[in-house]
Design a protein around this motif. Structure first.
Motif, PDB file in Angstrom:
ATOM      1  N   THR A  62      13.281  31.259   7.407  1.00  0.00           N
ATOM      2  CA  THR A  62      14.230  30.179   7.108  1.00  0.00           C
ATOM      3  C   THR A  62      15.610  30.753   6.806  1.00  0.00           C
ATOM      4  OG1 THR A  62      14.632  28.257   5.710  1.00  0.00           O
ATOM      5  CG2 THR A  62      13.631  30.140   4.631  1.00  0.00           C
ATOM      6  N   GLY A  63      16.643  30.013   7.213  1.00  0.00           N
ATOM      7  CA  GLY A  63      18.011  30.390   6.868  1.00  0.00           C
ATOM      8  C   GLY A  63      18.631  31.494   7.695  1.00  0.00           C
ATOM      9  N   VAL A  64      18.036  31.802   8.884  1.00  0.00           N
ATOM     10  CA  VAL A  64      18.621  32.874   9.709  1.00  0.00           C
ATOM     11  C   VAL A  64      19.497  32.328  10.834  1.00  0.00           C
ATOM     12  CG1 VAL A  64      16.828  34.575   9.204  1.00  0.00           C
ATOM     13  CG2 VAL A  64      16.558  33.058  11.184  1.00  0.00           C
ATOM     14  N   GLY A  65      19.535  30.980  10.964  1.00  0.00           N
ATOM     15  CA  GLY A  65      20.462  30.394  11.936  1.00  0.00           C
ATOM     16  C   GLY A  65      19.821  29.663  13.102  1.00  0.00           C
ATOM     17  N   LYS A  66      18.521  29.366  13.023  1.00  0.00           N
ATOM     18  CA  LYS A  66      17.831  28.724  14.151  1.00  0.00           C
ATOM     19  C   LYS A  66      18.415  27.331  14.429  1.00  0.00           C
ATOM     20  CE  LYS A  66      13.652  28.992  12.328  1.00  0.00           C
ATOM     21  NZ  LYS A  66      13.889  29.626  11.026  1.00  0.00           N
ATOM     22  N   GLY A 327      10.127  28.033  14.240  1.00  0.00           N
ATOM     23  CA  GLY A 327       9.204  28.139  13.121  1.00  0.00           C
ATOM     24  C   GLY A 327       9.231  29.541  12.547  1.00  0.00           C
ATOM     25  N   ALA A 328       8.843  29.655  11.281  1.00  0.00           N
ATOM     26  CA  ALA A 328       8.818  30.971  10.632  1.00  0.00           C
ATOM     27  C   ALA A 328       7.603  31.776  11.088  1.00  0.00           C
ATOM     28  CB  ALA A 328       8.798  30.805   9.116  1.00  0.00           C
ATOM     29  N   PHE A 329       6.491  31.083  11.367  1.00  0.00           N
ATOM     30  CA  PHE A 329       5.233  31.725  11.794  1.00  0.00           C
ATOM     31  C   PHE A 329       4.813  32.843  10.843  1.00  0.00           C
ATOM     32  CE2 PHE A 329       6.635  29.672  15.722  1.00  0.00           C
ATOM     33  CZ  PHE A 329       5.453  29.070  16.135  1.00  0.00           C
ATOM     34  N   HIS A 330       4.864  32.550   9.524  1.00  0.00           N
ATOM     35  CA  HIS A 330       4.384  33.508   8.524  1.00  0.00           C
ATOM     36  C   HIS A 330       2.867  33.539   8.507  1.00  0.00           C
ATOM     37  CE1 HIS A 330       8.294  34.363   7.114  1.00  0.00           C
ATOM     38  NE2 HIS A 330       8.505  33.221   6.478  1.00  0.00           N
ATOM     39  N   VAL A 331       2.251  32.350   8.563  1.00  0.00           N
ATOM     40  CA  VAL A 331       0.789  32.248   8.492  1.00  0.00           C
ATOM     41  C   VAL A 331       0.212  32.145   9.901  1.00  0.00           C
ATOM     42  CG1 VAL A 331      -1.149  30.908   7.587  1.00  0.00           C
ATOM     43  CG2 VAL A 331       0.952  31.137   6.235  1.00  0.00           C
ATOM     44  N   ALA A 332       0.623  31.111  10.619  1.00  0.00           N
ATOM     45  CA  ALA A 332       0.152  30.941  11.993  1.00  0.00           C
ATOM     46  C   ALA A 332       0.956  31.848  12.932  1.00  0.00           C
ATOM     47  CB  ALA A 332       0.310  29.477  12.400  1.00  0.00           C
ATOM     48  N   LYS A 333       0.435  32.011  14.153  1.00  0.00           N
ATOM     49  CA  LYS A 333       1.121  32.788  15.182  1.00  0.00           C
ATOM     50  C   LYS A 333       1.431  31.856  16.349  1.00  0.00           C
ATOM     51  CE  LYS A 333      -2.334  35.659  15.805  1.00  0.00           C
ATOM     52  NZ  LYS A 333      -3.318  35.110  14.861  1.00  0.00           N
ATOM     53  N   PRO A 334       2.431  32.200  17.180  1.00  0.00           N
ATOM     54  CA  PRO A 334       2.697  31.355  18.351  1.00  0.00           C
ATOM     55  C   PRO A 334       1.451  31.159  19.224  1.00  0.00           C
ATOM     56  CG  PRO A 334       4.499  32.908  18.048  1.00  0.00           C
ATOM     57  CD  PRO A 334       3.434  33.276  17.051  1.00  0.00           C
ATOM     58  N   ALA A 411      20.471  32.683   4.647  1.00  0.00           N
ATOM     59  CA  ALA A 411      21.865  32.415   4.273  1.00  0.00           C
ATOM     60  C   ALA A 411      21.994  31.271   3.275  1.00  0.00           C
ATOM     61  CB  ALA A 411      22.671  32.103   5.536  1.00  0.00           C
ATOM     62  N   ARG A 412      20.924  30.457   3.146  1.00  0.00           N
ATOM     63  CA  ARG A 412      20.995  29.349   2.175  1.00  0.00           C
ATOM     64  C   ARG A 412      21.137  29.873   0.741  1.00  0.00           C
ATOM     65  NH1 ARG A 412      16.931  27.332   5.834  1.00  0.00           N
ATOM     66  NH2 ARG A 412      17.815  25.663   7.087  1.00  0.00           N
ATOM     67  N   ARG A 413      20.733  31.120   0.517  1.00  0.00           N
ATOM     68  CA  ARG A 413      20.867  31.717  -0.815  1.00  0.00           C
ATOM     69  C   ARG A 413      22.336  31.774  -1.230  1.00  0.00           C
ATOM     70  NH1 ARG A 413      17.336  31.712  -4.230  1.00  0.00           N
ATOM     71  NH2 ARG A 413      15.794  32.794  -2.953  1.00  0.00           N
ATOM     72  N   LEU A 414      23.232  31.905  -0.263  1.00  0.00           N
ATOM     73  CA  LEU A 414      24.653  32.003  -0.590  1.00  0.00           C
ATOM     74  C   LEU A 414      25.159  30.732  -1.276  1.00  0.00           C
ATOM     75  CD1 LEU A 414      25.973  33.773   2.632  1.00  0.00           C
ATOM     76  CD2 LEU A 414      25.839  34.759   0.341  1.00  0.00           C
ATOM     77  N   HIS A 415      24.566  29.576  -0.941  1.00  0.00           N
ATOM     78  CA  HIS A 415      24.972  28.325  -1.594  1.00  0.00           C
ATOM     79  C   HIS A 415      24.683  28.392  -3.096  1.00  0.00           C
ATOM     80  CE1 HIS A 415      25.945  25.750   1.900  1.00  0.00           C
ATOM     81  NE2 HIS A 415      25.136  26.577   2.542  1.00  0.00           N
ATOM     82  N   THR A 416      23.496  28.917  -3.440  1.00  0.00           N
ATOM     83  CA  THR A 416      23.123  29.054  -4.854  1.00  0.00           C
ATOM     84  C   THR A 416      24.086  29.988  -5.581  1.00  0.00           C
ATOM     85  OG1 THR A 416      20.856  29.016  -4.025  1.00  0.00           O
ATOM     86  CG2 THR A 416      21.127  29.495  -6.359  1.00  0.00           C
ATOM     87  N   VAL A 417      24.325  31.136  -4.962  1.00  0.00           N
ATOM     88  CA  VAL A 417      25.142  32.174  -5.591  1.00  0.00           C
ATOM     89  C   VAL A 417      26.596  31.711  -5.745  1.00  0.00           C
ATOM     90  CG1 VAL A 417      26.047  34.512  -5.280  1.00  0.00           C
ATOM     91  CG2 VAL A 417      23.644  34.050  -4.813  1.00  0.00           C
ATOM     92  N   MET A 418      27.158  31.133  -4.677  1.00  0.00           N
ATOM     93  CA  MET A 418      28.558  30.673  -4.726  1.00  0.00           C
ATOM     94  C   MET A 418      28.739  29.536  -5.734  1.00  0.00           C
ATOM     95  SD  MET A 418      30.564  32.439  -2.753  1.00  0.00           S
ATOM     96  CE  MET A 418      31.953  31.375  -2.393  1.00  0.00           C
ATOM     97  N   SER A 419      27.750  28.657  -5.801  1.00  0.00           N
ATOM     98  CA  SER A 419      27.827  27.545  -6.760  1.00  0.00           C
ATOM     99  C   SER A 419      27.849  28.080  -8.193  1.00  0.00           C
ATOM    100  CB  SER A 419      26.635  26.610  -6.547  1.00  0.00           C
ATOM    101  OG  SER A 419      26.610  25.621  -7.538  1.00  0.00           O
ATOM    102  N   LYS A 420      26.965  29.039  -8.495  1.00  0.00           N
ATOM    103  CA  LYS A 420      26.900  29.637  -9.828  1.00  0.00           C
ATOM    104  C   LYS A 420      28.211  30.362 -10.162  1.00  0.00           C
ATOM    105  CE  LYS A 420      24.825  31.244 -13.588  1.00  0.00           C
ATOM    106  NZ  LYS A 420      24.618  30.340 -14.730  1.00  0.00           N
ATOM    107  N   LEU A 421      28.778  31.022  -9.157  1.00  0.00           N
ATOM    108  CA  LEU A 421      30.004  31.797  -9.353  1.00  0.00           C
ATOM    109  C   LEU A 421      31.208  30.897  -9.650  1.00  0.00           C
ATOM    110  CD1 LEU A 421      31.668  34.475  -9.111  1.00  0.00           C
ATOM    111  CD2 LEU A 421      31.814  34.007  -6.661  1.00  0.00           C
ATOM    112  N   LEU A 422      31.300  29.776  -8.935  1.00  0.00           N
ATOM    113  CA  LEU A 422      32.529  28.969  -8.991  1.00  0.00           C
ATOM    114  C   LEU A 422      32.426  27.698  -9.839  1.00  0.00           C
ATOM    115  CD1 LEU A 422      33.598  29.307  -5.245  1.00  0.00           C
ATOM    116  CD2 LEU A 422      34.534  30.544  -7.188  1.00  0.00           C
ATOM    117  N   ASN A 423      31.246  27.424 -10.387  1.00  0.00           N
ATOM    118  CA  ASN A 423      31.071  26.172 -11.138  1.00  0.00           C
ATOM    119  C   ASN A 423      32.059  26.022 -12.293  1.00  0.00           C
ATOM    120  OD1 ASN A 423      29.232  24.767  -9.681  1.00  0.00           O
ATOM    121  ND2 ASN A 423      27.501  25.067 -11.068  1.00  0.00           N
TER     122      ASN A 423
END
Length: 464
Positions: A62-66, A327-334, A411-423
């Motif tokens: 998740t969050g790699v740009g698909k 899909g992430a396919f962590h558990v299942a495979k294509p 990349a969704r982690r950046l939303h958390t980090v930027m929000s905490k930084l600039l709040n």
């Protein structure tokens, strides 16, 4: 937007690079798929109907740009696009959405795109019609011309040598200029606008599929008379309200529907996310959920293979729609997907996990970078926001570290980090930080505000 006739694969990748960092293999494959559509439309023989798109299966966390790659691709091509989660669909007998609904959503998007383009074509005529309606509200017919003040009529007051009709026409032209210049935008007038339609007509009892229900509701609404209501609004508001209505009157909806169906069939893109959630796991003989998952795959198969789907705008063939599954396919495979469905996604692309260097580039380079979004937000208050290069490196390091320690959400982690930084900064504007101030984000400030995130192992408070 680039002219579609000039959309070479390299140009498509260059456009995608403006918004998405890395993932060169995925970009290359979607660029070829898009160019192949243009090539197919220019094949002059009967072979055109035989050439089907090579659907793409994107594999990555998740969050790699698909999703962003597929969404941006549709924008570049001015193509109708819809995103669905495969896990929302269920086979008949289970509660959920019908798989054909994604095609109907695509057609709806296509109709909106075509309608918008047609409205732009008739915009000048529509604006003239709106001016006439506003003038009728401001300058009543010749017999009842009592509401126009003598000072506003101005030069036109010299009526000794003019008939009432001529005087009325001159007055209207003076007011038309005022409407165009925005001089009287704040004046209130009373106009008739179309009353909003109801939310649909409810049906008692079951036994009717989604398509039939939509068609029946549409038919019944068309049978009912259109209602109008009077509203007192400013001339500025009246321009917006009436422009939409007058534009709709000038466009031929039958032509819009035909074009929209053709556009959806030949350029539509459907993005099926979380396809790994409907892949059968290791249990081959299990019942319950596994049966349902395979049922969804079998329901999806005819749509992806090519079939005719009934929509309220007409029948659409899905043969040449481009399907991008992910899909992430962590558990299942294509390979856990049923073989027939696997065969319908011949292009497989594995997207790379994001590195610390990628995070730095994501913060700095894309046109819609999160840093630039916050700059624009804060600039609306008249405050200037800047980041030192060391600060961006530190934000990237912390985001990458949290992903590695807790859960990788890309990349969704950046939303958390930027929000905490600039709040705190966002909270202090404009009382503590006045307009025309300049705020510089330094490495030390980033460490001071975000180190708690890194040191605290129980990060549940900050996880999205």
């Amino acid at each position: 937007m680039i002219d579609q006739n000039l959309l070479t694969p390299r140009q498509i990748v260059a456009e995608l690079d403006k918004y998405i960092i890395g993932q060169k293999e995925a970009k290359k494959n979607v660029a070829i798929a898009l160019r192949n559509r243009w090539r197919r439309m220019h094949v002059k023989s009967d072979m055109q109907r035989e050439i089907v798109p090579n659907n793409i299966l994107m594999i990555g966390a998740t969050g790699v740009g698909k999703t962003e790659i597929a969404r941006r691709l549709a924008k570049i091509a001015d193509a109708p696009f819809t995103k669905v989660e495969a896990s929302k669909f269920t086979e008949v007998g289970y509660v959920g959405r019908d798989v054909e609904s994604m095609v109907r959503d695509l057609v709806e998007q296509s109709v909106n795109l075509v309608k918008q383009a047609k409205k732009e074509e008739v915009k000048v005529k529509a604006e003239q019609a709106v001016e006439d309606i506003i003038l009728d509200a401001l300058i009543p017919p010749v017999r009842n011309r009592g509401t126009v003040s003598t000072t506003e009529v101005g030069e036109a007051q010299d009526s000794s040598r003019m008939s009432d009709a001529e005087l009325n026409e001159r007055t209207r032209e003076r007011f038309r200029e005022k409407i165009r210049s925005g001089e009287i935008d704040d004046r209130k007038i009373e106009v008739s606008v179309q009353a909003p339609q109801g939310n649909g007509i409810g049906m008692i009892g079951g036994g009717m599929d989604e398509a039939s229900m939509i068609n029946l509701q549409d038919m019944l609404q068309n049978m009912l008379p259109k209602r109008t209501k009077k509203r007192k609004v400013t001339i500025a508001e009246a321009k917006k309200l009436l422009l939409e209505e007058e534009s709709a009157k000038l466009i031929d909806m039958d032509e819009v529907k035909e074009e929209a169906i053709k556009k959806a069939e030949n350029t539509g893109i459907i993005f099926i996310d979380e396809i790994d959630k409907i892949a059968g796991g290791s249990k081959k003989n299990g019942g319950g959920p596994d049966v349902s998952r395979e049922g969804v795959q079998r329901d999806l198969l005819p749509i992806v293979e090519g079939s005719a789907v009934n929509t309220k705008y007409g029948v659409i063939n899905t043969d040449h729609i481009l399907f991008v599954a992910a899909g992430a396919f962590h558990v299942a495979k294509p390979s856990d997907l049923i073989p027939e469905l696997q065969g319908r996604f011949p292009i497989r692309v594995e997207l790379n996990s994001l590195t610390e260097a990628d995070f730095y580039q994501i913060l700095k380079e894309p046109k819609n970078a999160l840093t630039k979004q916050y700059e624009a937000l804060i600039a609306s208050e008249g405050v200037s926001l800047e980041y030192s290069d060391e600060a961006l490196h530190e934000i990237a390091r912390i985001a990458f570290h949290i992903n590695a320690e807790v859960e990788n959400i890309g990349a969704r982690r950046l939303h958390t980090v930027m929000s905490k930084l600039l709040n705190d900064i966002l909270f202090d504007i404009p009382e503590q930080i006045p307009p025309n101030a300049k705020v510089l984000i330094t490495k030390e400030m980033v460490q001071e505000r975000l180190n708690g995130l890194v040191q605290n192992k129980d990060l549940s408070e900050f996880i999205l």
